[in-house]
Design a protein around this motif. Sequence first.
Motif, short mmCIF file in Angstrom:
data_model
loop_
_atom_site.label_atom_id
_atom_site.label_comp_id
_atom_site.label_asym_id
_atom_site.label_seq_id
_atom_site.Cartn_x
_atom_site.Cartn_y
_atom_site.Cartn_z
N HIS A 369 -3.07 78.44 -72.67
CA HIS A 369 -3.50 78.86 -74.01
C HIS A 369 -3.76 80.36 -74.05
O HIS A 369 -3.29 81.06 -74.97
CB HIS A 369 -4.77 78.09 -74.39
CG HIS A 369 -5.45 78.61 -75.62
ND1 HIS A 369 -4.97 78.38 -76.89
CD2 HIS A 369 -6.57 79.38 -75.76
CE1 HIS A 369 -5.77 78.97 -77.77
NE2 HIS A 369 -6.75 79.57 -77.12
N HIS A 370 -4.46 80.87 -73.06
CA HIS A 370 -4.80 82.29 -73.06
C HIS A 370 -3.58 83.16 -72.77
O HIS A 370 -3.48 84.28 -73.28
CB HIS A 370 -5.93 82.56 -72.07
CG HIS A 370 -7.27 82.11 -72.55
ND1 HIS A 370 -8.08 82.90 -73.34
CD2 HIS A 370 -7.94 80.94 -72.38
CE1 HIS A 370 -9.20 82.25 -73.63
NE2 HIS A 370 -9.15 81.06 -73.05
N LEU A 467 -16.41 76.67 -63.21
CA LEU A 467 -17.08 77.27 -64.36
C LEU A 467 -17.26 76.27 -65.49
O LEU A 467 -16.36 75.47 -65.75
CB LEU A 467 -16.27 78.46 -64.87
CG LEU A 467 -16.04 79.64 -63.91
CD1 LEU A 467 -15.11 80.67 -64.56
CD2 LEU A 467 -17.35 80.27 -63.51
N PRO A 468 -18.39 76.31 -66.18
CA PRO A 468 -18.51 75.53 -67.43
C PRO A 468 -17.45 75.98 -68.42
O PRO A 468 -16.94 77.11 -68.35
CB PRO A 468 -19.92 75.86 -67.92
CG PRO A 468 -20.64 76.42 -66.74
CD PRO A 468 -19.61 77.09 -65.88
N ASP A 469 -17.10 75.12 -69.37
CA ASP A 469 -15.98 75.41 -70.26
C ASP A 469 -16.13 76.72 -71.02
O ASP A 469 -15.17 77.48 -71.18
CB ASP A 469 -15.78 74.25 -71.25
CG ASP A 469 -15.11 73.06 -70.59
OD1 ASP A 469 -14.66 73.19 -69.43
OD2 ASP A 469 -15.04 71.99 -71.23
N GLY A 470 -17.34 77.00 -71.49
CA GLY A 470 -17.54 78.26 -72.21
C GLY A 470 -17.30 79.46 -71.32
O GLY A 470 -16.65 80.44 -71.73
N ALA A 471 -17.83 79.39 -70.12
CA ALA A 471 -17.65 80.50 -69.17
C ALA A 471 -16.19 80.59 -68.73
O ALA A 471 -15.67 81.70 -68.47
CB ALA A 471 -18.55 80.30 -67.96
N LEU A 472 -15.51 79.45 -68.64
CA LEU A 472 -14.09 79.45 -68.26
C LEU A 472 -13.27 80.20 -69.29
O LEU A 472 -12.45 81.07 -68.94
CB LEU A 472 -13.59 78.01 -68.13
CG LEU A 472 -12.08 77.82 -67.97
CD1 LEU A 472 -11.60 78.43 -66.66
CD2 LEU A 472 -11.72 76.33 -68.02
N ASP A 473 -13.48 79.91 -70.57
CA ASP A 473 -12.72 80.59 -71.62
C ASP A 473 -13.07 82.08 -71.68
O ASP A 473 -12.20 82.93 -71.88
CB ASP A 473 -12.96 79.93 -72.97
CG ASP A 473 -12.07 78.73 -73.19
OD1 ASP A 473 -10.86 78.81 -72.88
OD2 ASP A 473 -12.56 77.69 -73.66
N ASP A 477 -10.34 84.93 -71.06
CA ASP A 477 -10.16 85.92 -72.13
C ASP A 477 -10.32 87.33 -71.57
O ASP A 477 -9.52 88.23 -71.88
CB ASP A 477 -11.18 85.66 -73.24
CG ASP A 477 -10.97 86.60 -74.42
OD1 ASP A 477 -9.90 86.53 -75.06
OD2 ASP A 477 -11.88 87.42 -74.69
N ARG A 478 -11.33 87.54 -70.72
CA ARG A 478 -11.53 88.85 -70.10
C ARG A 478 -10.34 89.21 -69.20
O ARG A 478 -9.83 90.33 -69.25
CB ARG A 478 -12.81 88.85 -69.28
CG ARG A 478 -12.98 90.06 -68.39
CD ARG A 478 -14.13 89.88 -67.39
NE ARG A 478 -14.13 90.94 -66.37
CZ ARG A 478 -13.42 90.90 -65.26
NH1 ARG A 478 -12.61 89.86 -65.02
NH2 ARG A 478 -13.48 91.89 -64.39
#
Length: 504
Positions: A369-370, A467-473, A477-478
């Motif tokens: 996705h990213h 990583l938790p999903d939020g931290a993964l995204d 993204d970074r």
Amino acid sequence: MLLNSQSLDYASSRARTRYSARLTSALVSGGDGRIRLDAQGRNQYHASAAPSDALAYGSSTISSISAHAFDMLIGHWRDRLDQPVASADYIEGLGAIRERLGDYFGLAGEAAIVFAASGTDLEYVGLAAAYDGHPLTAVLLGRDEVGSGCVHSAAGRFFAGETATGARVVAQAAIDPAFAGTELIDVAVRDATGNPRASAAVTAELSLHIERAAAHRRRAVVHVVHGSKSGLTLPALNDVERLVATHGDAMTIVVDACQLRITPAVVRRYIALGCVVLMTGSKFAGGPPFSGFALVPASARDRAQPLPEGFRRLSNRAEWPADWPGADRLHATGNFGLLLRLQAALFEMERFAALPEDRVAHVAARFGHHVMRLVERLELAEVPGAGTSCLATETLRTLDLSARWPQCDFDAAKDMHALIACQTRQWLGQEIRLGQPVKTHPLFDGRIAGTLRLSLSMPLLTELAGLPDGALDARLDRDMSLIGAAISTAGAVRFAAPRPAPVD
């Protein structure tokens, strides 16, 4: 004299530095010129022998050793890092790796395991398994999407002027008279526009070459790919099964799975079909460059001819199973560097195997996705894949740079790849490694389009999966933002002004 804690820390730091230097030196031993480091501590692929803090999405080309694996090797070998590995220790070490690889793939003695210093060297294993006294016809599938030296090693020729044993040889000369008459046939994996060919069409062409070889009393060594440089798998496994059903023992199938973007279950299916499967530990596995292993079905090993004399310049005795015919004629020396590199790769493979499959699939999906967001943001394109979903396609994406820079051909992409590897720390404060360009499709004027590859490795997947999903995204993204900045800057530098035409 009593030592205070500060002096103990200093002594420990000095010892650590000494062990690290010795290990780094050992890791680049026992290979050919590709493994050697330049003055900046990098090999010709811009990878280091020591752990790196680079943002590494370049495992489709090569990986640097992880800090975890590096520490594991120091812990095991630190008092012996400056000593040549004894023959008995080499035999024992490779024997333990054979056992653990058998467990990893669930083979339980169904395959012989042969080790080599690189995927290119592994081609000689396929020849040894196929040779029955008749001349060979090597049918190489996708020469632009497998190792560049495979066009020589698949035909039984030396691909460089030296081998991993240290032997000086003549590049492109036959490794042994047994293979002097080997012919090479090239079969494309993509059509003239760069789209992957249909599996049925590739299978039909391979079948035709097998029949022609048999008609001339030659044995066909047929190469198929499972996870090419751009993630293609051709022919489909069902079509490989049809080839085996049609031609049986008239051929030997060699599966180039050197990226190791393949599941143990699929490996077992290939072995059950009688295929020789080639894999390396320095790409998706994330081990240090270079190492490789071939899985040879027990039935193929049992009918193999004795290894030709020329293999004495290619391999050491312990790298072949003790019961392989002719293995006893090889030199009983050790290759400490290869042993270390294999141990590091296996460490990463076993860590990865402990991850839940659904978590791996989720991380790979978020990566995809990213990457697509990056493609859209940079106005690039993605090189067409085969349309199937598997580990190879989910963990490796190939970007078409010519969609944004129409003048970006293969050579320009190589320049950009080098700029990104060598200049991003200066540009962005972060070193970035991407996969080398791969030849996939032509530009309008016939030149080959420029590409770059983004890929996940086992160590990176292991890190991201925690990583938790939020931290993964947020992390992806970074990472993609930095990669996007690196590609844009490299493009701006490379195409800032017209380059003068070369002088004849």
